[in-house]
Write a protein that holds these residues in place. Structure first.
Motif, PDB file in Angstrom:
ATOM      1  N   THR A   1      -3.435   0.588  -3.713  1.00 32.48           N
ATOM      2  CA  THR A   1      -1.973   0.328  -4.098  1.00 32.48           C
ATOM      3  C   THR A   1      -1.083   1.261  -2.932  1.00 32.48           C
ATOM      4  N   PHE A   2      -1.475   2.572  -2.864  1.00 29.38           N
ATOM      5  CA  PHE A   2      -0.689   3.345  -2.173  1.00 29.38           C
ATOM      6  C   PHE A   2      -1.328   3.662  -0.605  1.00 29.38           C
ATOM      7  N   GLY A   3      -2.665   3.031  -0.237  1.00 34.34           N
ATOM      8  CA  GLY A   3      -3.109   3.557   0.760  1.00 34.34           C
ATOM      9  C   GLY A   3      -3.975   2.329   1.364  1.00 34.34           C
ATOM     10  N   THR A   4      -5.208   2.525   1.920  1.00 33.13           N
ATOM     11  CA  THR A   4      -5.882   1.676   2.658  1.00 33.13           C
ATOM     12  C   THR A   4      -7.226   1.685   2.361  1.00 33.13           C
ATOM     13  N   LEU A   5      -8.093   0.588   1.926  1.00 29.14           N
ATOM     14  CA  LEU A   5      -9.333   0.547   1.533  1.00 29.14           C
ATOM     15  C   LEU A   5     -10.180   0.427   2.829  1.00 29.14           C
TER      16      LEU A   5
END
Length: 236
Positions: free
Chosen positions: A119-123
């Motif tokens: 949601t808030f970053g990158t996987l």
């Protein structure tokens, strides 16, 4: 070395150039000098020792098939880690049913962490590495709680004494868990706030989110589960 003038404009770009010349009397010495300056410049830029704020990252393209393979192998790595952890828990305590809540809580912790990071970053690879690392730290905290609950009880065997003893054990275990979480967060904050490398920041971000999820959500839930389990066993 001469930096591109656009470096100070404050825009994100993948085409900044750093030019210079190697010093030396022979082509071999010039090549070695250029490589040495290149390594030094990389350290300087990564450390932020420039008159402007910079973020050094890497840009690459991944085909959809490779992205699918990345998710596939990441899932395999997580499942293998969980399976190994369950086997070690069974060997340690010789109680197969005891591994069930530990593995279940650990899996839920990873899912919540992945959801927050997505949601808030990158996987990316760094984030997945941080999540897999959390398997070990999460199980370590749960082992601390379990060992404290398995410790022999002293005093009378009344129901009130059992309840108080369970609460005391959980309180002692959570003191250690909270200390471990605080140390982990403090250790990762410099990597998150001061590092100019995107990969390191992603790893630190995943670790901090996972530790907070464990401290605020999954550790208390596990404490309630084992508290009820051991409390009923001792009363029986």
């Amino acid at each position: 070395p001469t930096l591109s003038p656009g470096l100070a404009e404050g825009f994100v770009s993948q085409f900044y150039q750093v030019t210079g010349s190697g010093s030396g009397n022979t082509p071999t010495e010039q090549q070695q000098g250029a490589v040495a300056e290149l390594k030094l410049l990389k350290i300087v830029i990564s450390g932020g020792k420039l008159p402007v704020s910079t973020v050094v990252g890497s840009s690459y393209s991944i085909a959809p098939s490779l992205g699918r393979a990345f998710l596939y192998y990441s899932a395999i790595g997580i499942l293998l880690s969980v399976a190994i952890v369950a086997a070690i828990i069974i060997i340690r305590y010789r109680k197969p049913l005891l591994a069930l809540p530990i593995v279940a809580i650990n899996s839920i912790e990873m899912l919540i962490t992945l959801a927050i990071i997505g949601t808030f970053g990158t996987l990316d690879l760094a984030a997945m590495a941080g999540v897999i690392t959390l398997i070990g730290t999460g199980v370590y905290d749960q082992v601390i709680i379990t060992d404290e609950m398995l410790r022999k009880k002293r005093g009378d065997d009344s129901n009130q004494a059992v309840v108080l003893d369970v609460r005391e054990r959980l309180a002692k275990a959570f003191e250690v868990v909270t200390t471990n979480a605080s140390v982990a967060i403090v250790a990762m904050l410099p990597l998150l706030l001061l590092s100019g490398l995107v990969e390191i920041r992603g790893y630190a971000f995943a670790n901090i989110i996972g530790v907070l999820v464990g401290l605020l959500i999954t550790r208390p839930a596990f404490g309630v589960i084992v508290g009820e389990l051991f409390g009923k066993n001792e009363q029986g």
